[in-house]
Write an enzyme that holds these catalytic residues in place. Structure first.
Site, mmCIF file in Angstrom:
data_model
loop_
_atom_site.group_PDB
_atom_site.id
_atom_site.type_symbol
_atom_site.label_atom_id
_atom_site.label_comp_id
_atom_site.label_asym_id
_atom_site.label_seq_id
_atom_site.Cartn_x
_atom_site.Cartn_y
_atom_site.Cartn_z
ATOM 1 N N SER A 1 0.867 -1.457 0.080
ATOM 2 C CA SER A 1 0.049 0.011 -0.192
ATOM 3 C C SER A 1 0.881 1.191 -0.026
ATOM 4 O O SER A 1 2.149 1.212 0.333
ATOM 5 C CB SER A 1 -0.766 -0.074 1.313
ATOM 6 O OG SER A 1 0.074 0.119 2.425
ATOM 7 N N LYS A 2 0.163 2.508 -0.185
ATOM 8 C CA LYS A 2 0.695 3.457 -0.329
ATOM 9 C C LYS A 2 1.554 3.730 0.957
ATOM 10 O O LYS A 2 2.647 4.448 1.159
ATOM 11 C CB LYS A 2 -0.131 4.582 -0.473
ATOM 12 C CG LYS A 2 0.099 6.074 -0.686
ATOM 13 C CD LYS A 2 -0.818 6.911 -1.007
ATOM 14 C CE LYS A 2 -0.970 7.932 0.336
ATOM 15 N NZ LYS A 2 -1.821 8.887 0.042
ATOM 16 N N ARG A 3 0.695 3.350 2.168
ATOM 17 C CA ARG A 3 1.345 3.700 3.530
ATOM 18 C C ARG A 3 2.553 2.595 3.842
ATOM 19 O O ARG A 3 3.336 3.061 4.463
ATOM 20 C CB ARG A 3 0.306 3.175 4.777
ATOM 21 C CG ARG A 3 0.212 4.170 5.701
ATOM 22 C CD ARG A 3 -1.142 4.032 6.457
ATOM 23 N NE ARG A 3 -2.176 4.004 5.896
ATOM 24 C CZ ARG A 3 -3.191 3.050 6.090
ATOM 25 N NH1 ARG A 3 -2.966 1.846 6.792
ATOM 26 N NH2 ARG A 3 -4.323 3.284 5.222
ATOM 27 N N GLY B 1 4.860 2.205 1.763
ATOM 28 C CA GLY B 1 5.766 2.921 0.997
ATOM 29 C C GLY B 1 6.299 4.074 2.204
ATOM 30 O O GLY B 1 7.576 4.323 2.315
ATOM 31 N N GLU B 2 5.321 4.811 2.481
ATOM 32 C CA GLU B 2 5.659 5.833 3.412
ATOM 33 C C GLU B 2 6.559 5.142 4.552
ATOM 34 O O GLU B 2 7.518 5.967 5.181
ATOM 35 C CB GLU B 2 4.370 6.566 4.020
ATOM 36 C CG GLU B 2 3.953 7.686 2.866
ATOM 37 C CD GLU B 2 2.433 7.996 3.042
ATOM 38 O OE1 GLU B 2 1.844 7.549 3.716
ATOM 39 O OE2 GLU B 2 2.230 8.520 1.859
#
Ligand code: GLU
Length: 509
Positions: free
Chosen positions: A260-262, A264-265
């Site tokens: 998910s995008k999270r 990556g963060e």
């Protein structure tokens, strides 16, 4: 294949494009181009509540950056325009009406409040065979009441009437035979109260009208497939239906669930193709492009997330992928994303790239770091000298800025412990030799000559060249990195070399 292959990527413009989305584009594109077919970009923007300004442009820019240019799209036009579903609104109603007439769909008059009440009453409420007769619709109400409601323009939607006790199946190109029990499928809304179709109706109608032969999409759409198969059956006949493939997920590095995008963060790597700034929150999610990936590498690494050609080959150009791609080599299981490996791909593509082209790509990074480049030829040369050491484009700043300016920081701490007067004398004399060597027209010397001179001087001072190399390197570049020391001297030339030796001698005194 008898008819021309036509595939589509059909994103909803709701935000940045996750690498899974770009991989869906890529597999569609490769398949189409392998079969000399068409790749269509269709914007599925019927859900106005999720519409995000700028997202469509962003999708087009990402595709353009990757070199995956659609044959037909809102931007490029084409014989089946418009390619934005919101502009096709008027086309869908007749199909919803046809379903009503055939008895495969019905009007539903429930208000949002009615639905809320029901959801509170029944845990996991689904508008389906189990509850449809308890609701306000043309199945549960008498014909007169329904006619009246319609005559009075009572807000209503059209829902599919999913049949009971049937099996709906499809042959998935990757997964083989997949079947669903219709008792588990709810009566999805097809046409909304404002006359806008939902995704389910629009996707089927447009795939039909646009003569799509193969529909490859993410695995997350598999639960919607039975509704789509039913709509194909009711509206156009199953023999018209495109071949489906539901592409495996891209997984977190540890293999535990969808990336998910999270993630990556949290783990510090990009998951979007390009930087995406959410206009609502004004927050930016970093993209592969801005991290310094080359599109060639990005496309290559995406292709390898779920596909290989059956050999150990890992580096493929887009043309080679087109030639070799086949859907039967796409894996069923999810593909783990490994950022280190992603960077490795980029490093390989950096090595392969022509120095001049690479110089054009890294120049903006030097500009941003306010490192002045006087001559492009010099940049091209430097890029060639350090590219083996760079995995991402910004690495050229860390690896090469010393070619353009005296290092801002010199790691004196790594020289100091073993520093003594003998070494100082050596470097003082080295600087003097270089000063003497400079004459009109003589600004540098070949690396081999410089090395020989250096070694001779070392032996005169009774020092081993090995003990002098590290201090010399640090004086020139600031730290323990970079290509061969004498290649550096040859490139930065005598005048700068002398200045750097003198600067470090001062720091060491
Ligand atoms: N509009 C869907 C999406 O946002 C498309 C799914 C499909 O390809 O059918 O991904």
């Amino acid at each position: 294949m008898d008819s021309k292959v036509r595939v589509r990527f059909a994103p909803s413009p709701t935000g940045g494009l996750h690498l899974g989305g770009v991989r869906t584009v890529l597999f569609n594109y490769l398949f189409a181009k392998h079969h000399k077919g068409d790749f269509i970009l269709r914007i599925e923007d019927t859900d106005q509540t999720r519409f995000v300004p700028g997202a469509e442009q962003y999708i087009q820019d990402t595709l353009a950056w990757c070199g995956l240019v659609p044959d037909e799209s809102p931007l490029h036009g084409g014989p089946y325009a418009p390619y934005r579903q919101s502009e096709r609104k008027a086309m869908y109603k007749e199909y919803a009406d046809k379903l009503i007439v055939q008895g495969n769909a019905y009007y539903a008059f429930d208000t949002p409040e009615d639905l809320d009440t029901k959801r509170k009453e029944i845990p996991n409420f689904q508008y389906s065979r189990a509850h449809r007769m308890e609701m306000k619709n043309s199945l549960s109400l008498s014909k007169e009441v329904v006619d009246d409601l319609l005559k009075n323009n009572t807000p209503h939607v059209i829902r599919i009437k999913v049949p009971e006790n049937e099996e709906v199946s499809l042959e998935d190109v990757i997964r083989g035979h997949v079947s669903f029990d219709t008792n588990m499928v709810d009566d999805k809304v097809l046409l909304k109260a404002d006359g806008m179709p939902t995704y389910h109706l629009a996707v089927v109608v447009d795939d039909y009208l646009m003569k799509i032969t193969h529909a490859f999409r993410g695995e997350e759409w598999l639960p919607s497939a039975p509704v789509h198969v039913l709509l194909w059956k009711y509206l156009f006949g199953l023999d018209q239906m495109p071949a489906w493939a539901h592409l495996p997920l891209i997984l977190k590095p540890d293999g535990n669930g969808k990336l998910s995008k999270r993630d990556g963060e949290r783990l510090g790597f990009p998951v979007f193709g390009m930087d995406w700034t959410d206009p609502n929150t004004n927050t930016t999610t970093i993209g592969f492009k801005e991290r310094g990936f080359l599109p060639e590498a990005f496309v290559n690494l995406l292709a390898m997330l779920g596909w290989n050609d059956g050999t150990d080959q890992e580096i493929f150009s887009l043309d080679e992928l087109i030639e070799k791609f086949s859907m039967d080599r796409v894996h069923k299981g999810g593909a783990k994303f490994d950022y280190e490996k992603a960077k490795w791909y980029n490093g390989e593509w950096i090595k392969k790239m022509d120095n001049e082209k690479l110089a054009n790509l890294v120049r903006p990074y030097f500009d941003a770091a306010e490192i002045e480049i006087h001559e492009n030829n010099y940049l091209v040369k430097v890029v060639g000298l350090v590219k083996e050491r760079c995995q991402l484009l910004p690495d050229f700043i860390t690896q090469a800025s010393f070619y353009f300016q005296i290092p801002k920081q010199i790691d004196i701490a790594s020289i100091a412990p073993k520093w003594d007067e003998k070494k100082r004398d050596f470097f003082v004399e080295l600087a003097a030799i270089y000063t003497n060597a400079m004459a009109p027209g003589v600004v540098s010397a070949p690396a081999a000559e410089l090395e020989l001179e250096f070694k001779q001087l070392a032996s005169k001072h009774d020092l081993k060249p090995g003990e002098l190399m590290l201090p010399f390197r640090i004086m020139l570049v600031g730290g323990k990195f970079g290509p061969g020391v004498f290649e550096i001297v040859e490139t930065i030339q005598l005048k700068d070399t002398i200045a750097r030796i003198e600067h470090s001698l001062q720091l060491l005194s």
